[in-house]
Design a protein around this motif. Structure first.
Motif: not given
Length: 249
Positions: A124-136, A142-147
Motif C-alpha cells: 500500500v501507499a505509505s501515506e495510508i499504511s497507519e490508517y489501515l493498521i488502525e482501521q482494519i 474474519v478477524g485479522v491482526l495487521v502489522k
C-alpha cells in the motif's frame, strides 16, 4: 490514443517535469499493467523506475528520481502490510480489496495483495499504511491482526505463482485461434470474447481477431485467467501450429 490515455500521460510527464525543476523524487500511484505499458511505450524518460514492493509485482508505482538517488527502490513510498488470521478461514484477494475500498481509499493507493494460508501481504501507499493498521480489524467476517513488515523480507512469505502447462495445436497464430486453444472453446466463441473487449495481449485490449501471437506474449481473458505463450514450436505434419503455453492458477 484516446483522450483518457493522453490525460494520463500528461500527468506522468508532469511528474518528470517537477522532478527536473525541483530535483526531488516524484511518484505516481499504483498503476495497472495497462497504464504501465502506456508509459513504457509512450514516454521518453531517464532515471525513472517502476516498483511495486517485490520483483514480480503486477501493480507498480512509477518513480521519477533525481540523479543523486543511489538506492532508488528505498525511495518508493510503499509499505508492506501483513495480515494474519486463522488458517481455517479462507480469504481471497477480492475480500481484502473490498475491505480496503470500503474505508474510502482510492484504488491507486493499493498495490498487489498476495494471499497465503492464514496470512496475506498487501502493498500500500505509505501515506495510508497507519490508517489501515488502525482501521482494519476484520476482512469480511474474519478477524485479522495487521502489522507492517520490512519490504526486503516479503520474499520470505511469497511464493511464485503456480502454473499449468498447456500443449496444443491451432490452425494459425491468429489471436482467435490461439485463444480457442488456450481456453478450449470454438473459434466463434473466441471471436465473441475479442469483440466484447474481454481479451488483452500484454496488458493491451485487442479487438481484432487477426492479431498475430508470438512466444513471450501474455494473453488475458477477463473472467477466465491469464496465459503465457512459452513457445511456438513450428508446424506439425498436418500443417498446424504447435504451441506450448502456461496458465496461471
Amino acid at each position: 490514443m484516446d483522450t483518457e490515455s493522453k490525460l494520463f500521460l500528461a500527468k506522468i510527464n508532469d511528474l518528470i517535469r517537477i522532478r527536473d525543476l525541483r530535483n526531488i523524487p516524484k511518484f505516481s500511484g499504483f498503476l495497472s499493467p495497462f497504464e504501465a505499458t502506456i508509459i513504457e511505450n509512450s514516454v521518453r524518460y531517464s532515471n525513472c523506475r517502476f516498483f511495486g514492493g517485490y520483483s514480480d509485482a503486477e501493480r507498480r508505482i512509477f518513480g521519477a528520481l533525481p540523479d543523486y538517488v543511489t538506492e532508488p527502490l528505498e525511495e518508493f513510498p510503499i509499505v508492506a502490510l501483513k495480515f494474519e488470521y486463522r488458517k481455517v478461514d479462507v480469504l481471497s484477494h477480492r475480500d481484502f480489496l473490498g475491505s480496503f475500498m470500503a474505508t474510502g481509499i482510492s484504488r491507486d493507493k493499493i498495490g498487489d495483495i498476495c494471499v497465503g494460508e492464514g496470512f496475506a501481504i498487501a502493498f500500500v501507499a505509505s501515506e495510508i499504511s497507519e490508517y489501515l493498521i488502525e482501521q482494519i480489524v476484520k476482512i469480511g467476517r474474519v478477524g485479522v491482526l495487521v502489522k507492517s513488515i520490512p519490504i526486503n523480507s516479503v520474499n520470505d512469505y511469497l511464493k511464485h505463482p503456480k502454473t499449468v502447462s498447456l500443449n496444443f495445436t491451432v490452425s494459425s497464430l491468429r489471436l482467435d485461434a490461439v485463444l480457442s486453444g488456450l481456453v478450449g472453446c470454438s473459434r466463434n466463441k473466441s471471436e465473441c470474447y475479442i469483440s466484447e473487449g474481454k481479451v488483452f495481449v500484454n496488458s493491451f485490449e485487442v479487438t481484432k481477431p487477426t492479431k498475430q501471437i508470438k512466444a513471450g506474449d501474455y494473453i488475458t481473458l477477463r473472467g477466465t485467467g491469464k496465459f503465457l505463450i512459452v513457445a511456438c514450436n513450428g508446424v506439425s505434419k498436418k500443417g498446424r501450429e504447435i504451441i506450448t503455453a502456461e496458465k496461471y492458477i
